[in-house]
Design a protein around this motif. Structure first.
Motif, mmCIF file in Angstrom:
data_model
loop_
_atom_site.group_PDB
_atom_site.id
_atom_site.type_symbol
_atom_site.label_atom_id
_atom_site.label_comp_id
_atom_site.label_asym_id
_atom_site.label_seq_id
_atom_site.Cartn_x
_atom_site.Cartn_y
_atom_site.Cartn_z
ATOM 1 N N PRO A 1 -64.684 -74.078 6.476
ATOM 2 C CA PRO A 1 -64.656 -72.841 5.699
ATOM 3 C C PRO A 1 -66.034 -72.301 5.360
ATOM 4 O O PRO A 1 -66.179 -71.142 4.992
ATOM 5 C CB PRO A 1 -63.886 -73.248 4.435
ATOM 6 C CG PRO A 1 -64.033 -74.727 4.342
ATOM 7 C CD PRO A 1 -64.112 -75.211 5.753
ATOM 8 N N CYS B 1 -66.677 -69.789 8.485
ATOM 9 C CA CYS B 1 -65.846 -68.606 8.657
ATOM 10 C C CYS B 1 -64.666 -68.674 7.706
ATOM 11 O O CYS B 1 -64.016 -69.719 7.617
ATOM 12 C CB CYS B 1 -65.361 -68.503 10.104
ATOM 13 S SG CYS B 1 -64.191 -67.168 10.406
ATOM 14 N N ARG B 2 -64.395 -67.584 7.010
ATOM 15 C CA ARG B 2 -63.212 -67.507 6.161
ATOM 16 C C ARG B 2 -62.483 -66.211 6.465
ATOM 17 O O ARG B 2 -63.107 -65.150 6.589
ATOM 18 C CB ARG B 2 -63.578 -67.554 4.674
ATOM 19 C CG ARG B 2 -64.118 -68.882 4.192
ATOM 20 C CD ARG B 2 -63.159 -70.046 4.397
ATOM 21 N NE ARG B 2 -61.893 -69.904 3.710
ATOM 22 C CZ ARG B 2 -61.663 -70.297 2.453
ATOM 23 N NH1 ARG B 2 -62.637 -70.828 1.732
ATOM 24 N NH2 ARG B 2 -60.482 -70.170 1.918
ATOM 25 N N LYS B 3 -61.161 -66.292 6.565
ATOM 26 C CA LYS B 3 -60.327 -65.132 6.848
ATOM 27 C C LYS B 3 -59.284 -65.011 5.742
ATOM 28 O O LYS B 3 -58.538 -65.967 5.487
ATOM 29 C CB LYS B 3 -59.653 -65.303 8.210
ATOM 30 C CG LYS B 3 -60.625 -65.324 9.380
ATOM 31 C CD LYS B 3 -60.105 -66.139 10.552
ATOM 32 C CE LYS B 3 -60.320 -67.622 10.316
ATOM 33 N NZ LYS B 3 -59.983 -68.473 11.469
ATOM 34 N N PHE B 4 -59.226 -63.855 5.084
ATOM 35 C CA PHE B 4 -58.346 -63.646 3.943
ATOM 36 C C PHE B 4 -57.358 -62.530 4.261
ATOM 37 O O PHE B 4 -57.749 -61.452 4.724
ATOM 38 C CB PHE B 4 -59.151 -63.265 2.700
ATOM 39 C CG PHE B 4 -60.147 -64.313 2.271
ATOM 40 C CD1 PHE B 4 -59.800 -65.293 1.351
ATOM 41 C CD2 PHE B 4 -61.434 -64.316 2.787
ATOM 42 C CE1 PHE B 4 -60.718 -66.248 0.955
ATOM 43 C CE2 PHE B 4 -62.366 -65.265 2.395
ATOM 44 C CZ PHE B 4 -62.008 -66.237 1.477
ATOM 45 N N SER C 1 -53.759 -73.587 5.518
ATOM 46 C CA SER C 1 -53.879 -72.310 4.819
ATOM 47 C C SER C 1 -53.943 -72.572 3.326
ATOM 48 O O SER C 1 -53.421 -73.581 2.835
ATOM 49 C CB SER C 1 -52.669 -71.400 5.093
ATOM 50 O OG SER C 1 -52.464 -71.178 6.466
ATOM 51 N N GLN C 2 -54.551 -71.646 2.596
ATOM 52 C CA GLN C 2 -54.542 -71.695 1.135
ATOM 53 C C GLN C 2 -53.920 -70.410 0.616
ATOM 54 O O GLN C 2 -54.407 -69.314 0.881
ATOM 55 C CB GLN C 2 -55.952 -71.857 0.567
ATOM 56 C CG GLN C 2 -55.968 -72.020 -0.961
ATOM 57 C CD GLN C 2 -57.361 -72.192 -1.511
ATOM 58 O OE1 GLN C 2 -58.338 -71.772 -0.882
ATOM 59 N NE2 GLN C 2 -57.469 -72.807 -2.677
ATOM 60 N N ALA D 1 -55.721 -67.470 2.605
ATOM 61 C CA ALA D 1 -56.944 -67.767 3.356
ATOM 62 C C ALA D 1 -56.588 -68.791 4.419
ATOM 63 O O ALA D 1 -56.036 -69.853 4.106
ATOM 64 C CB ALA D 1 -58.025 -68.315 2.430
ATOM 65 N N VAL E 1 -57.729 -71.412 7.319
ATOM 66 C CA VAL E 1 -58.848 -72.220 7.789
ATOM 67 C C VAL E 1 -58.750 -72.429 9.292
ATOM 68 O O VAL E 1 -59.738 -72.402 10.004
ATOM 69 C CB VAL E 1 -58.898 -73.567 7.038
ATOM 70 C CG1 VAL E 1 -60.054 -74.428 7.530
ATOM 71 C CG2 VAL E 1 -59.022 -73.326 5.534
ATOM 72 N N ARG F 1 -65.365 -63.275 6.473
ATOM 73 C CA ARG F 1 -66.755 -63.703 6.352
ATOM 74 C C ARG F 1 -67.112 -64.507 7.588
ATOM 75 O O ARG F 1 -66.459 -65.499 7.908
ATOM 76 C CB ARG F 1 -66.952 -64.548 5.098
ATOM 77 C CG ARG F 1 -68.429 -64.816 4.784
ATOM 78 C CD ARG F 1 -68.590 -65.695 3.571
ATOM 79 N NE ARG F 1 -68.235 -67.074 3.877
ATOM 80 C CZ ARG F 1 -67.455 -67.831 3.122
ATOM 81 N NH1 ARG F 1 -66.913 -67.341 2.034
ATOM 82 N NH2 ARG F 1 -67.197 -69.080 3.468
#
Length: 333
Positions: A172, A175-178, A229-230, A246, A248, A297
């Motif tokens: 994380p 790279c982070r994807k939300f 995932s979160q 988010a 991962v 990000r």
């Protein structure tokens, strides 16, 4: 943003190529195709053979045939009508190589599921391919047809390879994807800010109408992919819970499957049911859910960090964000 749609139109057809391995040798051609492309049964494939659509080792066939290892098959699919799709997007970032767009819901990214020309890949080629400014940008990753938001493309192959590895990473910090989504209400604890990790593995399972689909599977199942995932609850509503997810890892349909595995599928999802399995009656290409790639990000090859955000539609704004937007429009009292 003005709505622009590419009208439904017939394409020029496509040739699907397959090579027979030792495991398929000895089976009939119609049985092979019915297993390989499960959307059609053996009777349909027999009709396609009679129509002269199939070649084996360069020879056009008119009847069924016993296959041998090494045989090369071609199914020359005739032209078909591709449905209308959105033909517009907003550019979020463009540095001449890296291009990040706000993909609209309803636009497929790559050819699949009945779409060949009506895809983002083909639209990018048409829009940029003849500009004389170098190669057209190509998608680095996929978003589902009905998922909207941030989609990363690049013009240089080296950049695509780098970014593809970054988007698949489980680190994380890199790279982070939300995403934001609406899910079935009443399952999560009704406490804004409640957060939990989802670890359900994802794998392919048989489906009576779709052949195979990605679903939640036991971690020890053959071919199971780890996925992480979160999920965070933003707001509880009577009709839906507003959540941020988010991811991962980047597995197929990960958010749809992971929220369903909790017993809270995306609101309106026609495919995934509570538990993370697929409905038997589902058809390919159905939408109805709300899922948006909202923030991203990325750590770029030079070491700098790129943080991007796509605007949210009203349905995915919290009550606080709506009130704040209203105050900014009216000004101070």
């Amino acid at each position: 943003m003005s709505e622009q749609w590419r009208p439904a139109v017939a394409n020029n057809g496509w040739t699907y190529r397959d090579r027979i391995g030792p495991a398929e040798a000895g089976s009939s051609l119609s049985a092979f195709y019915a297993g390989r492309y499960a959307h059609s049964d053996q009777g349909v494939w027999a009709q396609r053979l009679a129509a002269g659509e199939v070649l084996c080792n360069g020879q056009r066939l008119r009847s069924d045939f016993t296959l041998s290892s090494g045989d090369r098959l071609q199914w020359q699919r005739p032209p078909w009508l591709e449905a209308s799709v959105p033909d517009h997007w907003e550019v979020i970032h463009d540095d001449g190589d890296l291009l990040v767009i706000d993909k609209p819901s309803g636009l497929p990214v790559l050819p699949a599921g009945g779409y060949l020309e009506h895809t983002l890949l083909r639209l990018l080629e048409r829009r940029f391919g003849g500009s004389g400014s170098g190669p057209a940008p190509r998608p680095v990753h996929r978003l589902g047809r009905f998922t909207s938001g941030l989609l990363v493309c690049a013009r240089r192959s080296a950049t695509r390879a780098w970014l593809s590895a970054e988007l698949r990473t489980s680190d994380p910090a890199s790279c982070r994807k939300f995403y934001r989504a609406l899910i079935r209400p009443g399952v999560l604890p009704q406490q804004p800010g409640f957060s939990r990790w989802i670890h359900a593995a994802i794998g392919r399972v048989p489906h009576p109408r779709l052949g195979q689909v990605w679903c939640a599977v036991p971690p020890e199942a053959p071919g199971a992919l780890t996925a992480l995932s979160q999920l965070t609850l933003i707001e509880s509503r009577p009709e839906a819970d507003l959540v941020e997810v988010a991811i991962v890892t980047g597995r197929p349909h990960q958010i749809r499957i992971h929220t369903a595995s909790l017993g809270a599928p995306l609101l309106g999802d026609p495919l995934y049911r509570a538990g993370g399995g697929a409905r038997d009656e589902a058809l390919p290409g159905e939408g109805g859910y709300t899922l948006r790639a909202h923030r991203l990000r990325l750590l770029l090859p030079g070491g700098e960090e790129l943080a991007l955000e796509a605007p949210l539609p009203a349905a995915l704004l919290s009550s606080g964000q709506i009130r704040s937007a209203a105050r900014s429009k009216t000004g101070p009292c």
